[in-house]
Design a protein around this motif. Structure first.
Motif, PDB file in Angstrom:
ATOM      1  N   ARG A   1      -6.044  -5.162 -31.287  1.00  0.00           N
ATOM      2  CA  ARG A   1      -6.698  -5.549 -30.489  1.00  0.00           C
ATOM      3  C   ARG A   1      -7.031  -6.464 -29.538  1.00  0.00           C
ATOM      4  NH1 ARG A   1      -6.888   0.901 -30.683  1.00  0.00           N
ATOM      5  NH2 ARG A   1      -6.931   1.506 -33.455  1.00  0.00           N
TER       6      ARG A   1
ATOM      7  N   LYS B   1      -0.114  -4.860 -33.887  1.00  0.00           N
ATOM      8  CA  LYS B   1      -1.154  -5.432 -33.636  1.00  0.00           C
ATOM      9  C   LYS B   1      -2.716  -5.766 -33.734  1.00  0.00           C
ATOM     10  CE  LYS B   1       3.127  -8.094 -31.530  1.00  0.00           C
ATOM     11  NZ  LYS B   1       3.273  -8.271 -29.813  1.00  0.00           N
TER      12      LYS B   1
ATOM     13  N   TYR C   1     -11.545 -11.407 -27.859  1.00  0.00           N
ATOM     14  CA  TYR C   1     -11.028 -10.625 -28.163  1.00  0.00           C
ATOM     15  C   TYR C   1     -11.344  -9.384 -26.940  1.00  0.00           C
ATOM     16  CZ  TYR C   1     -11.644  -5.857 -29.393  1.00  0.00           C
ATOM     17  OH  TYR C   1     -11.372  -3.947 -29.589  1.00  0.00           O
ATOM     18  N   TRP C   2     -11.751 -10.604 -25.236  1.00  0.00           N
ATOM     19  CA  TRP C   2     -11.484 -10.142 -24.709  1.00  0.00           C
ATOM     20  C   TRP C   2     -11.871 -11.296 -23.310  1.00  0.00           C
ATOM     21  CZ3 TRP C   2      -7.511  -7.307 -23.096  1.00  0.00           C
ATOM     22  CH2 TRP C   2      -7.835  -6.313 -21.653  1.00  0.00           C
TER      23      TRP C   2
ATOM     24  N   PRO D   1     -12.431   0.058 -28.591  1.00  0.00           N
ATOM     25  CA  PRO D   1     -12.097   0.529 -30.022  1.00  0.00           C
ATOM     26  C   PRO D   1     -12.065  -0.459 -30.994  1.00  0.00           C
ATOM     27  CG  PRO D   1      -9.926   0.610 -28.227  1.00  0.00           C
ATOM     28  CD  PRO D   1     -10.840  -0.092 -27.498  1.00  0.00           C
TER      29      PRO D   1
ATOM     30  N   THR E   1      -9.641  -4.834 -35.518  1.00  0.00           N
ATOM     31  CA  THR E   1      -8.624  -4.133 -35.951  1.00  0.00           C
ATOM     32  C   THR E   1      -7.109  -3.760 -35.204  1.00  0.00           C
ATOM     33  OG1 THR E   1      -9.786  -1.724 -34.387  1.00  0.00           O
ATOM     34  CG2 THR E   1     -10.633  -2.019 -36.750  1.00  0.00           C
ATOM     35  N   ILE E   2      -6.257  -2.870 -35.880  1.00  0.00           N
ATOM     36  CA  ILE E   2      -4.526  -2.915 -35.518  1.00  0.00           C
ATOM     37  C   ILE E   2      -4.760  -1.890 -34.988  1.00  0.00           C
ATOM     38  CG2 ILE E   2      -3.082  -2.918 -36.472  1.00  0.00           C
ATOM     39  CD1 ILE E   2      -3.996  -5.120 -37.425  1.00  0.00           C
ATOM     40  N   ASN E   3      -3.788  -2.026 -33.821  1.00  0.00           N
ATOM     41  CA  ASN E   3      -3.506  -1.179 -32.726  1.00  0.00           C
ATOM     42  C   ASN E   3      -2.180  -0.597 -33.567  1.00  0.00           C
ATOM     43  OD1 ASN E   3      -2.453   0.722 -31.061  1.00  0.00           O
ATOM     44  ND2 ASN E   3      -2.746  -0.826 -28.884  1.00  0.00           N
ATOM     45  N   PRO E   4      -2.406   1.168 -33.735  1.00  0.00           N
ATOM     46  CA  PRO E   4      -1.237   1.903 -34.584  1.00  0.00           C
ATOM     47  C   PRO E   4       0.727   1.658 -33.608  1.00  0.00           C
ATOM     48  CG  PRO E   4      -3.220   3.356 -34.175  1.00  0.00           C
ATOM     49  CD  PRO E   4      -3.576   1.694 -34.120  1.00  0.00           C
ATOM     50  N   LEU E   5      -0.140   1.322 -32.683  1.00  0.00           N
ATOM     51  CA  LEU E   5       0.547   1.757 -31.878  1.00  0.00           C
ATOM     52  C   LEU E   5       1.584   0.472 -31.946  1.00  0.00           C
ATOM     53  CD1 LEU E   5      -0.733   3.132 -28.652  1.00  0.00           C
ATOM     54  CD2 LEU E   5       0.226   4.957 -30.159  1.00  0.00           C
ATOM     55  N   THR E   6       0.833  -1.207 -31.600  1.00  0.00           N
ATOM     56  CA  THR E   6       1.587  -2.190 -31.309  1.00  0.00           C
ATOM     57  C   THR E   6       1.753  -2.973 -33.135  1.00  0.00           C
ATOM     58  OG1 THR E   6      -0.335  -3.078 -31.186  1.00  0.00           O
ATOM     59  CG2 THR E   6       1.045  -2.657 -29.029  1.00  0.00           C
TER      60      THR E   6
ATOM     61  N   ASN F   1      -6.797 -11.028 -29.240  1.00  0.00           N
ATOM     62  CA  ASN F   1      -6.098 -11.566 -30.879  1.00  0.00           C
ATOM     63  C   ASN F   1      -5.478 -12.954 -30.381  1.00  0.00           C
ATOM     64  OD1 ASN F   1      -5.016 -11.316 -31.978  1.00  0.00           O
ATOM     65  ND2 ASN F   1      -2.582 -10.579 -31.945  1.00  0.00           N
TER      66      ASN F   1
END
Ligand SMILES: O=C(O)CCC(=O)C(=O)O
Length: 263
Positions: free
Chosen positions: A244, A242, A111-112, A136, A235-240, A247
């Motif tokens: 979050r 893809k 995740y990170w 987020p 979850t999906i980043n609405p901006l990309t 990934n």
């Protein structure tokens, strides 16, 4: 057959009840030295960039550090799996993935990941927070592996945790007045300090309240932090459009996708 996890049933119980456990050393001195070399190289490469390019290359949090707005003697180096083969190997091919599978289930993503350098005499440490407050959607729970690259002591700023606080749910975090950090606990409890030897790993829930102390020594206190999430919770980043975070799938059907010696 699911990979056999390098953790005990007692540690799994402790994770459920208290929100964390500490492993025996999982990494040898050679691997830890290579991780430190990677951090030093990435730090030097970033510092060597002209300031305007440097800022293009940095993430928002790194920019705040570079501008001194966090100003608490810490350096944060992010997304190291993309900048160093040894960091990538530790993220995708180490016992940490088996621990993540044992705690999260068979489908796991990186995740990170980031390194925290608590600088000699300068580092102030982090205020109380839950890692979920930085990620987020806010209530997501994931697993955080804090790998000690140096011995971490009371003097050089080891982690402190509030056992059981992962059960409190996501706390309201307020921006700290002096530092550009968010703080999720203002109470009197000083928590439990977790001094560890280099190579040991503090495995915690992203909802566990934790902080770290100032570095009052003449040497670095460095750690490499790797976070894993169950794939279905990312979850999906609405901006990309893809998922979050980093990934990167690391386990499927309970099996490591990149078993040693790494891709
Ligand atoms: O390594 C430290 O001092 C604490 C780091 C931390 O809590 C974080 O990055 O979330």
């Amino acid at each position: 057959m699911p990979a056999s996890p390098p953790i005990t049933p007692e540690q799994i119980d402790q994770f459920g009840e208290q929100g964390y456990f500490v492993t025996e050393p999982l990494f040898d001195a050679g691997t830890l030295d290579r991780l430190i070399e990677a951090c030093e190289r990435v730090q030097a490469e970033t510092d060597a960039l002209p300031l305007h390019t440097q800022h293009l290359a940095l993430t928002i949090q790194e920019k705040l550090y570079a501008e001194g707005r966090i100003g608490n003697g810490l350096r944060v180096l992010e997304r190291l799996h993309k900048k160093s083969p040894i960091c990538r190997r530790v993220c995708v091919s180490s016992d940490l993935v088996k621990i993540a599978v044992a705690l999260l289930g068979p489908e796991v993503r990186l995740y990170w990941n980031h390194a925290v350098l608590n600088l000699p005499r300068e580092g102030a440490g982090f205020v109380w927070h839950q890692d979920s407050a930085y990620a987020p959607p806010k209530a997501q729970e994931f697993v955080c592996c804090w790998v000690a690259l140096d011995d971490a002591t009371l003097e050089n700023g080891c982690l402190r945790v509030l056992p059981g606080s992962h059960r409190w749910g996501l706390q309201q975090h307020r921006r700290h007045e002096e530092r550009d950090e968010v703080q999720g606990y203002q109470g009197e409890d000083e928590g439990v300090p977790l001094p560890v030897r280099r190579g040991q790993v503090v495995v915690s829930s992203s909802l566990l309240l934790h902080c770290s102390g100032p570095n009052r020594t003449d040497t670095h206190r460095r750690a490499y932090l790797i976070n894993y999430a169950a794939t279905h919770t990312v979850t999906i980043n609405p901006l990309t459009g893809k998922p979050r975070g980093n990934n990167l799938p690391v386990a499927s059907g309970g099996q490591m996708l990149y078993p040693e010696p790494g891709p």
